[in-house]
Every structure is written in C-alpha cells, then in structure tokens.
Motif scaffolding. Structure first.
Motif, mmCIF file in Angstrom:
data_model
loop_
_atom_site.group_PDB
_atom_site.id
_atom_site.type_symbol
_atom_site.label_atom_id
_atom_site.label_comp_id
_atom_site.label_asym_id
_atom_site.label_seq_id
_atom_site.Cartn_x
_atom_site.Cartn_y
_atom_site.Cartn_z
ATOM 1 N N THR A 172 12.881 34.431 -23.744
ATOM 2 C CA THR A 172 11.483 34.760 -24.032
ATOM 3 C C THR A 172 11.413 36.173 -24.618
ATOM 4 O O THR A 172 12.250 37.030 -24.305
ATOM 5 C CB THR A 172 10.619 34.673 -22.760
ATOM 6 N N HIS A 193 8.570 31.322 -27.943
ATOM 7 C CA HIS A 193 9.826 31.247 -27.210
ATOM 8 C C HIS A 193 10.918 30.665 -28.096
ATOM 9 O O HIS A 193 12.081 31.115 -28.045
ATOM 10 C CB HIS A 193 9.667 30.384 -25.954
ATOM 11 N N LYS A 196 17.025 30.072 -21.197
ATOM 12 C CA LYS A 196 15.631 30.226 -21.598
ATOM 13 C C LYS A 196 15.457 31.667 -22.081
ATOM 14 O O LYS A 196 15.697 32.622 -21.318
ATOM 15 C CB LYS A 196 14.665 29.940 -20.443
ATOM 16 N N SER A 207 12.583 25.887 -24.767
ATOM 17 C CA SER A 207 11.418 26.633 -25.261
ATOM 18 C C SER A 207 10.163 25.867 -24.883
ATOM 19 O O SER A 207 10.068 24.663 -25.125
ATOM 20 C CB SER A 207 11.478 26.804 -26.781
#
Length: 244
Positions: free
Chosen positions: A183, A62, A181, A57
């Motif tokens: 988002t 995030h 990751k 993050s």
C-alpha cells in the motif's frame, strides 16, 4: 547420538526447502538491493527468485503501489540480462515510468489479451521460457490448481513470476511461495525542494512458506530499496520535559 539426529533433521529441512523451490544462494551471492530485513523473512535469508509471488490489491491505488514495488524487484532481477513479459487484459502501467526504477521500457514485452483465462495460459507458457528474467501477470481470480501449474513451471525454468491480483470475489489458497500486500505511503519532500518525493510503501508479507511474515516501511531512492527508519521520538521527549 544427539549431534547425529540434529544433522539428519537439518539435512531433511534443507531437502524439503529444495523440493519446495527454495534453493540456497551460491557463495558470495548478494541479495536484492536494500531489501535487508525483508529478505530475512524468507528461508535461507534470501528473496526467492525462480518462484511465484502473489500480490493482493483491494483498491486501484494499491495496485499502482504494488506495480511500483514489483518494478523495483525487476530492476534487481534483470541486472544479469533477460527480458520481462507483462501480461494483462487492461494494462494501466505507464512504460516510461519504469526508468524511475532503473528498468528500460524496451526490455519489457507487454502482452494485452481479452480473456483472463488467456492471461493465465500465456503466463504459464512464458514462465517455461528460461531466457526470461521475470513474468508479471495481472489477474483477478486464480485457483490453487492454476497457481500450482505456474509454480511447477518456474521450478524447471527458474524464472521469477509475479501475480498482481486486482479486486477479487474470493480470496482462495494458492501455491505461490509468498503473498504480499503493498500500500502507498506519503512521500517526503526534501527541504525547499519542489515536486514529489521518492516512492514509499507499506510492505506486508502476509504469508511466506517456511518463513516469517512481517510488515516494513520502505522507499525507492538512489536506485535501490531503502528501509524507512522510524522517527526518533525527540518531539515526544520534548513534550514530556515541558509537561514535567
């Protein structure tokens, strides 16, 4: 002779995956609800439980998105029983929000510690407890050696670990089986309905051992993950007809 060599290579590949913590699913085993193509990115085509996953993050929003996505994973992992430990220094998770993902807050044990090294120590000890379904740890820095210790712990206990990393000074290599990751994406409201829509994410599998990284758009609805279909280009076709 050629078939014999292929069989030997195939068996060696299976043995290597086992040594690295990837166990083939038992016959008839179902994957995590709705992960679909994401699971196909992993060896054996199944999300690797009993392994350590790293989530990166770079912004607070995030981290919140990654936390929501992990909650969806916990919903599936905890269906067979077992509690989850959530270990951090400054927890920001709102426990009642877990119900959005089908997780009862009283099945999550929150441990708040003052030092990050204590978070890592507690995480390693927790991952050794076979009675747990999963362990989530919020940290900023983790070395390869520290991550290797965590991975060795889960290879014995088969507990699934999630390392939720905040803004880090240096992005180092880790022994985690996958690096993600997550988002946030704008939610979509149903027609004439007030409020907010279902949680949506851009899901990036940045690294996966012996797998295929990729990017997907997903949402949580009806108690499971769902892939967001790319919009049909009807408007573009309409514009092209007018332009023609």
């Amino acid at each position: 002779m050629v078939d014999a060599k292929k069989d030997i290579i195939s068996q060696l590949q299976k043995d290597i995956l086992l040594w690295e913590g990837f166990k083939p699913p038992p016959p008839g085993a179902a994957g995590l609800a709705g992960l679909g193509p994401v699971e196909g990115a992993f060896p054996n085509g199944v999300f690797p439980a009993g392994a350590v996953h790293e989530f990166l993050s770079t912004e607070p929003e995030h981290a919140a998105a990654a936390g929501g996505f992990i909650n969806g994973l916990l919903s599936a992992l905890m269906q067979q029983g077992g509690a989850c430990l959530w270990i951090s220094q400054s927890r920001t998770l709102f426990p009642p929000a877990l119900k959005t993902f089908g997780v009862e807050p009283d099945r999550i044990i929150f441990i708040d510690l003052k030092k990050e090294k204590d978070v890592l120590w507690a995480t390693e000890e927790a991952l050794k407890c076979e009675g747990l379904a999963a362990v989530v740890a919020e940290v900023r820095e983790i070395s390869f050696t520290e991550s290797r210790r965590l991975q060795l712990a889960v290879e014995q206990s088969r507990v699934t670990g999630f390392i939720l990393r905040g803004v880090t000074r240096k992005l180092s290599t880790t022994a985690c089986v996958a690096r993600w990751k997550i988002t946030p994406l704008p939610s979509e409201l149903e027609a004439d309905m007030p409020g907010v829509g279902h949680p949506r994410w851009n899901v990036e599998l940045l690294k996966v051992r012996n797998g295929s990284p990729g990017v997907w758009k997903m949402e949580w609805a009806a108690g499971q993950f769902n892939m967001i279909a790319e919009p049909v280009a009807e408007e573009m076709l309409h514009e092209e007809r007018w332009a023609g």
